[in-house]
Design a protein around this motif. Structure first.
Motif, PDB file in Angstrom:
ATOM      1  N   ILE A  17      15.382 -16.021  39.701  1.00 60.09           N
ATOM      2  CA  ILE A  17      14.733 -14.703  39.767  1.00 60.09           C
ATOM      3  C   ILE A  17      13.363 -14.797  39.112  1.00 60.09           C
ATOM      4  O   ILE A  17      13.218 -15.379  38.037  1.00 60.09           O
ATOM      5  N   GLY A  18      12.375 -14.181  39.762  1.00 57.24           N
ATOM      6  CA  GLY A  18      11.061 -14.049  39.164  1.00 57.24           C
ATOM      7  C   GLY A  18      10.870 -12.660  38.595  1.00 57.24           C
ATOM      8  O   GLY A  18      11.331 -11.670  39.185  1.00 57.24           O
ATOM      9  N   MET A  19      10.221 -12.581  37.440  1.00 52.41           N
ATOM     10  CA  MET A  19       9.997 -11.284  36.785  1.00 52.41           C
ATOM     11  C   MET A  19       8.568 -11.191  36.279  1.00 52.41           C
ATOM     12  O   MET A  19       8.057 -12.147  35.689  1.00 52.41           O
ATOM     13  N   PRO A  20       7.919 -10.047  36.500  1.00 55.11           N
ATOM     14  CA  PRO A  20       6.585  -9.862  35.927  1.00 55.11           C
ATOM     15  C   PRO A  20       6.660  -9.779  34.410  1.00 55.11           C
ATOM     16  O   PRO A  20       7.630  -9.258  33.857  1.00 55.11           O
ATOM     17  N   THR A  21       5.696 -10.345  33.742  1.00 53.40           N
ATOM     18  CA  THR A  21       5.605 -10.228  32.291  1.00 53.40           C
ATOM     19  C   THR A  21       4.347  -9.454  31.936  1.00 53.40           C
ATOM     20  O   THR A  21       3.453  -9.277  32.769  1.00 53.40           O
TER      21      THR A  21
ATOM     22  N   ASP B  98       9.241  -6.621  31.988  1.00 53.14           N
ATOM     23  CA  ASP B  98       9.507  -5.190  32.073  1.00 53.14           C
ATOM     24  C   ASP B  98      10.996  -4.914  31.870  1.00 53.14           C
ATOM     25  O   ASP B  98      11.380  -3.949  31.205  1.00 53.14           O
ATOM     26  N   TYR B  99      11.858  -5.794  32.385  1.00 50.69           N
ATOM     27  CA  TYR B  99      13.298  -5.626  32.209  1.00 50.69           C
ATOM     28  C   TYR B  99      13.674  -5.756  30.742  1.00 50.69           C
ATOM     29  O   TYR B  99      14.458  -4.974  30.205  1.00 50.69           O
ATOM     30  N   GLY B 100      13.126  -6.775  30.079  1.00 48.82           N
ATOM     31  CA  GLY B 100      13.502  -7.048  28.694  1.00 48.82           C
ATOM     32  C   GLY B 100      13.101  -5.938  27.744  1.00 48.82           C
ATOM     33  O   GLY B 100      13.903  -5.481  26.923  1.00 48.82           O
ATOM     34  N   ILE B 101      11.858  -5.462  27.827  1.00 52.70           N
ATOM     35  CA  ILE B 101      11.374  -4.476  26.866  1.00 52.70           C
ATOM     36  C   ILE B 101      12.021  -3.108  27.117  1.00 52.70           C
ATOM     37  O   ILE B 101      12.354  -2.385  26.183  1.00 52.70           O
ATOM     38  N   ARG B 102      12.223  -2.763  28.379  1.00 53.46           N
ATOM     39  CA  ARG B 102      12.836  -1.468  28.677  1.00 53.46           C
ATOM     40  C   ARG B 102      14.338  -1.487  28.364  1.00 53.46           C
ATOM     41  O   ARG B 102      14.895  -0.496  27.909  1.00 53.46           O
ATOM     42  N   GLY B 103      14.964  -2.647  28.596  1.00 59.47           N
ATOM     43  CA  GLY B 103      16.365  -2.780  28.206  1.00 59.47           C
ATOM     44  C   GLY B 103      16.533  -2.664  26.701  1.00 59.47           C
ATOM     45  O   GLY B 103      17.468  -2.041  26.210  1.00 59.47           O
ATOM     46  N   ALA B 104      15.584  -3.273  25.963  1.00 57.81           N
ATOM     47  CA  ALA B 104      15.619  -3.188  24.503  1.00 57.81           C
ATOM     48  C   ALA B 104      15.429  -1.753  24.037  1.00 57.81           C
ATOM     49  O   ALA B 104      16.103  -1.293  23.100  1.00 57.81           O
ATOM     50  N   ALA B 105      14.511  -1.023  24.683  1.00 54.53           N
ATOM     51  CA  ALA B 105      14.266   0.368  24.303  1.00 54.53           C
ATOM     52  C   ALA B 105      15.528   1.209  24.470  1.00 54.53           C
ATOM     53  O   ALA B 105      15.912   1.978  23.569  1.00 54.53           O
ATOM     54  N   LEU B 106      16.193   1.051  25.593  1.00 53.30           N
ATOM     55  CA  LEU B 106      17.407   1.834  25.837  1.00 53.30           C
ATOM     56  C   LEU B 106      18.519   1.424  24.874  1.00 53.30           C
ATOM     57  O   LEU B 106      19.282   2.272  24.402  1.00 53.30           O
ATOM     58  N   ALA B 107      18.611   0.123  24.573  1.00 53.28           N
ATOM     59  CA  ALA B 107      19.643  -0.351  23.655  1.00 53.28           C
ATOM     60  C   ALA B 107      19.437   0.207  22.251  1.00 53.28           C
ATOM     61  O   ALA B 107      20.409   0.441  21.522  1.00 53.28           O
ATOM     62  N   LEU B 108      18.188   0.453  21.883  1.00 48.03           N
ATOM     63  CA  LEU B 108      17.871   0.968  20.546  1.00 48.03           C
ATOM     64  C   LEU B 108      17.785   2.483  20.504  1.00 48.03           C
ATOM     65  O   LEU B 108      17.451   3.066  19.472  1.00 48.03           O
TER      66      LEU B 108
ATOM     67  N   ALA C   7       3.150   2.220  26.202  1.00 48.18           N
ATOM     68  CA  ALA C   7       1.968   2.340  27.055  1.00 48.18           C
ATOM     69  C   ALA C   7       2.115   1.424  28.269  1.00 48.18           C
ATOM     70  O   ALA C   7       2.910   0.478  28.237  1.00 48.18           O
ATOM     71  N   PRO C   8       1.389   1.691  29.351  1.00 47.68           N
ATOM     72  CA  PRO C   8       1.398   0.757  30.481  1.00 47.68           C
ATOM     73  C   PRO C   8       1.005  -0.639  29.997  1.00 47.68           C
ATOM     74  O   PRO C   8       0.109  -0.788  29.163  1.00 47.68           O
ATOM     75  N   PRO C   9       1.678  -1.686  30.499  1.00 41.61           N
ATOM     76  CA  PRO C   9       1.437  -3.029  29.975  1.00 41.61           C
ATOM     77  C   PRO C   9       0.124  -3.641  30.462  1.00 41.61           C
ATOM     78  O   PRO C   9      -0.422  -3.232  31.487  1.00 41.61           O
ATOM     79  N   ILE C  10      -0.336  -4.626  29.713  1.00 41.15           N
ATOM     80  CA  ILE C  10      -1.391  -5.513  30.207  1.00 41.15           C
ATOM     81  C   ILE C  10      -0.668  -6.549  31.069  1.00 41.15           C
ATOM     82  O   ILE C  10       0.120  -7.344  30.563  1.00 41.15           O
ATOM     83  N   PRO C  11      -0.878  -6.567  32.383  1.00 45.36           N
ATOM     84  CA  PRO C  11      -0.074  -7.444  33.255  1.00 45.36           C
ATOM     85  C   PRO C  11      -0.426  -8.920  33.087  1.00 45.36           C
ATOM     86  O   PRO C  11      -1.584  -9.287  32.933  1.00 45.36           O
ATOM     87  N   LEU C  12       0.614  -9.742  33.105  1.00 44.13           N
ATOM     88  CA  LEU C  12       0.469 -11.186  33.030  1.00 44.13           C
ATOM     89  C   LEU C  12       1.213 -11.826  34.202  1.00 44.13           C
ATOM     90  O   LEU C  12       1.787 -11.131  35.036  1.00 44.13           O
TER      91      LEU C  12
END
Length: 240
Positions: A103-107, A173-183, A191-196
């Motif tokens: 799987i590819g994921m945007p960072t 995006d999956y990791g940070i949003r998953g962490a937010a919901l978990a916490l 804020a909107p991310p700086i895309p990498l």
């Protein structure tokens, strides 16, 4: 004493060999929302489900343990686990065979909505939380004035961000949003991310235990599941 120790080591080696020859795959899934979890809900997560599905499709009996992120490298190095799905790095490539990208994921670089960063240039002198062994975009590495702070997982990174200990977080995006919901926080606090660049979760097999048959079976299973859309279906279920 020496004979007893030698006998014990031989027994362990034979047990490991028998498990591999019998086709029982030992999978380790990283413990990080939404990729893997084990709590009152039981075991689950995106990579937990995908790992099981790949093994099933390859016709391999398997066990799947949810473990801390850093443990996966040690387990593959010692041969106490056979497979993991995660981002790769130089350390992991030394102990594991990269079988296939799954799987590819945007960072991106995430900051708080109340303290946003909108460009890499603005991060000069800032402290950036990066999960241990997380792949880092060359554009970030090139900026020597960005101070990197190593964390254990995305939840740890987000805690540091919310506490004001770091200025921004490198994540998917999956990791940070998953962490937010978990916490117990809303992703809207970010804020909107700086895309990498996009990074890929690879199927890694331990160099200690991998066989040509296992490599071929799992590689073919990944291709089949990608072509059928089954991996994308699971990924979509966990989409932020």
């Amino acid at each position: 004493m020496t004979r007893t120790l030698s006998t014990l080591l031989l027994t362990l080696l034979l047990a490991t060999s028998t498990a591999v020859e019998a086709g029982r795959l030992r999978i380790e899934t990283i413990k990080s929302e939404p990729f893997g979890y084990e709590d009152r809900r039981g075991k689950g997560g995106m990579m937990y489900e995908i790992g099981n599905l790949i093994a099933d499709t390859a016709g391999l009996e398997h066990d799947n343990q949810v473990v801390p992120y850093a443990r996966t490298v040690l387990s593959l190095r010692t041969g106490t686990a056979d497979m993991t799905l995660r981002f790769t790095n130089d350390e992991l490539r030394q102990v594991a065979i990269q079988v296939a990208p799954v799987i590819g994921m945007p960072t991106g670089i995430y900051s708080l909505a109340q303290r946003p960063y909108r460009s890499l240039q603005a991060l000069d002198g800032a402290v950036l939380a990066v999960v241990r062994s997380f792949p880092i975009d060359a554009r970030v590495t090139a900026r020597k004035n960005i101070i990197r702070y190593t964390t254990d997982n995305h939840e740890h990174s987000l805690k540091m961000l919310l506490a004001g200990r770091v200025d921004a977080v490198l994540s998917t995006d999956y990791g940070i949003r998953g962490a937010a919901l978990a916490l117990g926080h809303s992703p809207a606090e970010l804020a909107p991310p700086i895309p990498l660049e996009k990074q890929y979760f690879w199927l890694h097999l331990s160099r200690k235990t991998a066989t040509p048959e296992t490599i071929n079976a799992l590689g073919a299973a990944v291709t089949k599941l990608q072509d059928s859309g089954e991996i994308a279906r699971i990924q979509h279920q966990y989409s932020p």
